[in-house]
Design a protein around this motif. Structure first.
Motif, PDB file in Angstrom:
ATOM      1  N   HIS A  73       3.402  -5.187   2.295  1.00 19.82           N
ATOM      2  CA  HIS A  73       2.404  -5.013   3.350  1.00 19.82           C
ATOM      3  C   HIS A  73       2.294  -6.304   4.166  1.00 19.82           C
ATOM      4  O   HIS A  73       2.319  -7.405   3.600  1.00 19.82           O
ATOM      5  CB  HIS A  73       1.023  -4.703   2.762  1.00 19.82           C
ATOM      6  CG  HIS A  73       0.994  -3.489   1.897  1.00 19.82           C
ATOM      7  ND1 HIS A  73       0.822  -2.218   2.395  1.00 19.82           N
ATOM      8  CD2 HIS A  73       1.113  -3.342   0.557  1.00 19.82           C
ATOM      9  CE1 HIS A  73       0.835  -1.348   1.416  1.00 19.82           C
ATOM     10  NE2 HIS A  73       1.013  -2.009   0.290  1.00 19.82           N
ATOM     11  N   LEU A 104      -7.366  -3.937   5.144  1.00 26.47           N
ATOM     12  CA  LEU A 104      -7.785  -3.912   3.742  1.00 26.47           C
ATOM     13  C   LEU A 104      -8.081  -5.334   3.288  1.00 26.47           C
ATOM     14  O   LEU A 104      -7.223  -6.211   3.372  1.00 26.47           O
ATOM     15  CB  LEU A 104      -6.677  -3.304   2.876  1.00 26.47           C
ATOM     16  CG  LEU A 104      -6.936  -3.226   1.377  1.00 26.47           C
ATOM     17  CD1 LEU A 104      -8.148  -2.344   1.072  1.00 26.47           C
ATOM     18  CD2 LEU A 104      -5.702  -2.696   0.651  1.00 26.47           C
ATOM     19  N   LEU A 116      -2.960   3.877  -0.459  1.00 21.91           N
ATOM     20  CA  LEU A 116      -3.175   4.177   0.958  1.00 21.91           C
ATOM     21  C   LEU A 116      -1.847   4.308   1.698  1.00 21.91           C
ATOM     22  O   LEU A 116      -1.673   5.193   2.543  1.00 21.91           O
ATOM     23  CB  LEU A 116      -4.035   3.082   1.601  1.00 21.91           C
ATOM     24  CG  LEU A 116      -5.501   3.027   1.144  1.00 21.91           C
ATOM     25  CD1 LEU A 116      -6.173   1.763   1.666  1.00 21.91           C
ATOM     26  CD2 LEU A 116      -6.267   4.262   1.607  1.00 21.91           C
ATOM     27  N   ARG A 117      -0.901   3.426   1.374  1.00 20.20           N
ATOM     28  CA  ARG A 117       0.410   3.516   2.015  1.00 20.20           C
ATOM     29  C   ARG A 117       1.127   4.809   1.628  1.00 20.20           C
ATOM     30  O   ARG A 117       1.746   5.468   2.483  1.00 20.20           O
ATOM     31  CB  ARG A 117       1.265   2.306   1.651  1.00 20.20           C
ATOM     32  CG  ARG A 117       2.680   2.352   2.248  1.00 20.20           C
ATOM     33  CD  ARG A 117       3.426   1.059   2.026  1.00 20.20           C
ATOM     34  NE  ARG A 117       3.547   0.732   0.608  1.00 20.20           N
ATOM     35  CZ  ARG A 117       4.066  -0.420   0.166  1.00 20.20           C
ATOM     36  NH1 ARG A 117       4.477  -1.333   1.023  1.00 20.20           N
ATOM     37  NH2 ARG A 117       4.155  -0.644  -1.129  1.00 20.20           N
ATOM     38  N   ILE A 155      -5.636   0.633   8.863  1.00 17.82           N
ATOM     39  CA  ILE A 155      -6.633   0.087   7.939  1.00 17.82           C
ATOM     40  C   ILE A 155      -6.436  -1.414   7.777  1.00 17.82           C
ATOM     41  O   ILE A 155      -5.326  -1.879   7.509  1.00 17.82           O
ATOM     42  CB  ILE A 155      -6.511   0.769   6.561  1.00 17.82           C
ATOM     43  CG1 ILE A 155      -6.742   2.283   6.683  1.00 17.82           C
ATOM     44  CG2 ILE A 155      -7.486   0.151   5.563  1.00 17.82           C
ATOM     45  CD1 ILE A 155      -6.334   3.065   5.446  1.00 17.82           C
ATOM     46  N   ALA A 176      -3.886  -0.732  -1.845  1.00 19.98           N
ATOM     47  CA  ALA A 176      -2.911  -0.824  -0.759  1.00 19.98           C
ATOM     48  C   ALA A 176      -1.770   0.161  -0.973  1.00 19.98           C
ATOM     49  O   ALA A 176      -1.336   0.856  -0.038  1.00 19.98           O
ATOM     50  CB  ALA A 176      -2.375  -2.254  -0.658  1.00 19.98           C
ATOM     51  N   VAL A 202      -1.417  -0.036   6.558  1.00 23.27           N
ATOM     52  CA  VAL A 202      -2.298  -0.985   5.875  1.00 23.27           C
ATOM     53  C   VAL A 202      -1.924  -2.419   6.262  1.00 23.27           C
ATOM     54  O   VAL A 202      -0.769  -2.832   6.123  1.00 23.27           O
ATOM     55  CB  VAL A 202      -2.199  -0.831   4.351  1.00 23.27           C
ATOM     56  CG1 VAL A 202      -3.073  -1.878   3.645  1.00 23.27           C
ATOM     57  CG2 VAL A 202      -2.615   0.576   3.926  1.00 23.27           C
TER      58      VAL A 202
END
Length: 259
Positions: A63, A8, A26-27, A6, A23, A33
């Motif tokens: 990230h 983001l 999703l992680r 992804i 973030a 990400v």
């Protein structure tokens, strides 16, 4: 569900709680990400691109991150074409405010980022958290954005991360029933867009009740005002069959004409 790669992005800058909460969620779900964001707030930049962009690479909350001094669309383009970040999907948000109605959609840097990705063949999702009014966001906690991120994740898992359009524009009400409505963009523009004094006009305070008119019953605005999550399919090719019919009609009109 396979883990997704992804990109983001957002238009509220690198410290936005919506970006960081999404973030993290999703992680935690196992997805890869990569953050591509703007150095400052870039709301209203639509799909505009910057002719000159400076960028830096680093980390945001663990990230990998790209930060540009340009627009969200430029961040996406640099991530995909300069850095060649592998991506299955572009997700933009969580926006701190609504992206409701055609006026918002065409103006939004959040939505513009997914349009940019779609032009490079990447499906996209723009997601916004909609409170009752603009002053409400000062009182929101990080958990409010995490909750909205969880809603988005459940929707994408339900859709198996696939949809029959270029992008989705998802508006999640802060106070919601949990119901989902698939909607069209409201065509009526927002009310009282500018507050002006001494020949200077600024975007002023907005409220869902007073600024966003619900005219079309199947619109995104009407859905959110009724507490439903609004999902609006978006297409970068605005022609379709109706558009081609108009092209043919105009072409016939100009047939054998010289100017």
């Amino acid at each position: 569900m396979d883990n997704k790669r992804i990109v983001l992005v957002n238009d509220d800058g690198p410290e936005s709680p919506g970006l960081l909460a999404l973030a993290g969620v999703l992680r935690s779900a196992g997805h890869d990400v990569f953050i591509a964001t703007t150095s400052t707030q870039k709301s209203g930049s639509s799909k505009s691109v910057s002719f000159e962009v400076r960028y830096s690479l680093g980390e945001l909350n663990g990230h990998k991150a790209l930060i540009v001094d340009g627009t969200p669309a430029s961040a996406v383009t640099i991530a995909l074409t300069v850095l060649r970040v592998p991506a299955d999907i572009i997700i933009s948000g969580i926006n701190l405010g609504p992206n409701l109605g055609l006026w918002d959609i065409l103006s939004s840097g959040t939505v513009g980022a997914v349009f940019e990705g779609a032009l490079f063949g990447k499906p996209g999702v723009a997601v916004s958290l909609v409170a009752e009014n603009s002053s409400k966001y000062e009182k929101l906690g990080f958990s409010d954005y995490e909750n909205a991120a969880g809603v988005l994740l459940r929707i994408l898992d339900f859709l198996e991360w696939s949809f029959p359009c270029d992008a989705l524009n998802i508006n999640i009400p802060l106070k919601r029933s949990g119901e989902v409505k698939v909607t069209i963009p409201e065509r009526t523009p927002p009310r009282n867009l500018y507050m002006c004094k001494d020949n200077t006009c600024r975007m002023g305070h907005w409220s869902l009740d007073n600024s966003y008119p619900c005219v079309d019953s199947i619109s995104d605005i009407c859905a959110v005002k009724n507490g439903a999550i609004s999902i609006t399919p978006l297409f970068i090719d605005s022609f379709g069959k109706r558009g081609m019919d108009i092209v043919e009609k105009l072409q016939n009109l100009f047939l054998n004409k010289r100017f």
